[in-house]
Design a protein around this motif. Structure first.
Motif, PDB file in Angstrom:
ATOM      1  N   GLY A  59       0.815  -1.202   0.000  1.00 31.91           N
ATOM      2  CA  GLY A  59       0.000   0.000   0.000  1.00 31.91           C
ATOM      3  C   GLY A  59       0.849   1.251   0.000  1.00 31.91           C
ATOM      4  O   GLY A  59       2.043   1.218  -0.327  1.00 31.91           O
ATOM      5  N   THR A 114      -2.959   2.652   2.752  1.00 30.88           N
ATOM      6  CA  THR A 114      -3.833   1.760   1.995  1.00 30.88           C
ATOM      7  C   THR A 114      -3.363   0.327   2.206  1.00 30.88           C
ATOM      8  O   THR A 114      -2.171   0.070   2.421  1.00 30.88           O
ATOM      9  CB  THR A 114      -3.833   2.109   0.503  1.00 30.88           C
ATOM     10  OG1 THR A 114      -2.512   1.968  -0.014  1.00 30.88           O
ATOM     11  CG2 THR A 114      -4.314   3.537   0.272  1.00 30.88           C
ATOM     12  N   ASN A 163      -3.687  -3.457   0.596  1.00 36.40           N
ATOM     13  CA  ASN A 163      -4.063  -4.333  -0.514  1.00 36.40           C
ATOM     14  C   ASN A 163      -3.432  -5.705  -0.279  1.00 36.40           C
ATOM     15  O   ASN A 163      -2.240  -5.805   0.007  1.00 36.40           O
ATOM     16  CB  ASN A 163      -3.574  -3.758  -1.847  1.00 36.40           C
ATOM     17  CG  ASN A 163      -4.226  -2.422  -2.158  1.00 36.40           C
ATOM     18  OD1 ASN A 163      -5.380  -2.370  -2.560  1.00 36.40           O
ATOM     19  ND2 ASN A 163      -3.495  -1.342  -1.943  1.00 36.40           N
ATOM     20  N   GLU A 177      -9.460  -2.487  -1.823  1.00 33.23           N
ATOM     21  CA  GLU A 177      -8.498  -1.727  -1.025  1.00 33.23           C
ATOM     22  C   GLU A 177      -9.179  -1.259   0.262  1.00 33.23           C
ATOM     23  O   GLU A 177     -10.334  -0.868   0.245  1.00 33.23           O
ATOM     24  CB  GLU A 177      -8.016  -0.518  -1.824  1.00 33.23           C
ATOM     25  CG  GLU A 177      -6.962   0.308  -1.121  1.00 33.23           C
ATOM     26  CD  GLU A 177      -6.340   1.325  -2.067  1.00 33.23           C
ATOM     27  OE1 GLU A 177      -5.321   1.004  -2.707  1.00 33.23           O
ATOM     28  OE2 GLU A 177      -6.888   2.434  -2.176  1.00 33.23           O
TER      29      GLU A 177
END
Lengths: 169, 68
Positions: free
Chosen positions: A63, A77, A79, A95
């Motif tokens: 992220g 973030t 992911n 996400e």
């Protein structure tokens, strides 16, 4: 299909912990992955800046830092990738956004953590995982050391009804 | 891609539970207005700002009346 927008609810995992200060010490433990090898593993890093790259658990989580406000707020973030996914692979999962907020209260620090959106089927193990991470942070901040991750994971798996041998995918 | 040169656009904007629904509705109406014009904009047309008050009213009626 309607042209109208829809407002739907998605699960969010939230924790609040009160930890001993100073706030800079707690901040260090949520941002410097070298301080939490029991949780993130050795191949993990958060670049300490807005826009910094995030790679945790050997690239299982990738992220970018979206809010870097030391020592009060960290958002990045999140992911999820498989072990064989290439660098340009698009994650099969939505996400999401872990948020850590710290507030000094006297000699203590209140840590408020949220992670959303979390897919419904992942809620128990998501909560179990973050609970485990927060347990490790709390142990390290309070005593300077923690037990092995599996000790916390097994206890929290029971707490959230998660079968560690049959995790949701 | 859904045939020809078209495509399906799915827009998702996520807010925390703590955010007031009336504030989310402002954005919901705004995204609706955006979605209404993006096709024309993508075709090269300049589309001026569209008044969103009717959309806000419609979403307020839908979501705040059903919230209680």
């Amino acid at each position: 299909m309607s042209d109208r927008g829809e407002m739907t609810k998605v699960p969010c995992v939230t924790f609040t912990r009160t930890l001993p200060g100073p706030i800079e010490k707690v901040w260090a433990h949520i941002t410097d992955t070298r301080l939490l090898p029991a949780w993130f593993g050795p191949d993990s890093a958060i670049e300490p800046r807005q826009g910094g790259r995030v790679s945790l658990m050997g690239g299982h989580i990738r992220g970018m830092v979206t809010q870097w406000q030391p020592p009060r707020k960290l958002v990045y973030t999140w992911n999820v990738f498989g072990p064989d996914d290439a660098a340009d692979t698009v994650s099969a999962y939505p996400e999401s956004y872990p948020t850590f907020e710290l507030e000094a209260r006297g000699g203590d620090v209140v840590l408020t953590f949220t992670h959303f959106p979390v897919l419904e089927r992942f809620v128990p193990q998501n909560a179990m995982g973050w609970h485990t991470m927060l347990d490790i942070i709390e142990a390290v901040v309070r005593t300077g050391k923690s037990e092995e991750r599996r000790v916390y994971s097994q206890r929290n798996a029971a707490l959230y009804g998660v079968d560690l041998n049959n995790l949701a995918r | 891609m859904i045939g020809g040169n078209g495509c399906r656009l799915v827009l998702t904007h996520t807010y925390p539970e703590s955010m007031a629904r009336k504030d989310i509705i402002v954005f919901l109406a705004g995204w609706h207005a955006f979605m209404d014009i993006i096709g024309r904009g993508a075709a090269g047309e300049f589309v001026p700002y569209q008044d969103e008050s009717a959309l806000r009213a419609a979403y307020l009626a839908k979501y705040l009346e059903t919230a209680s």
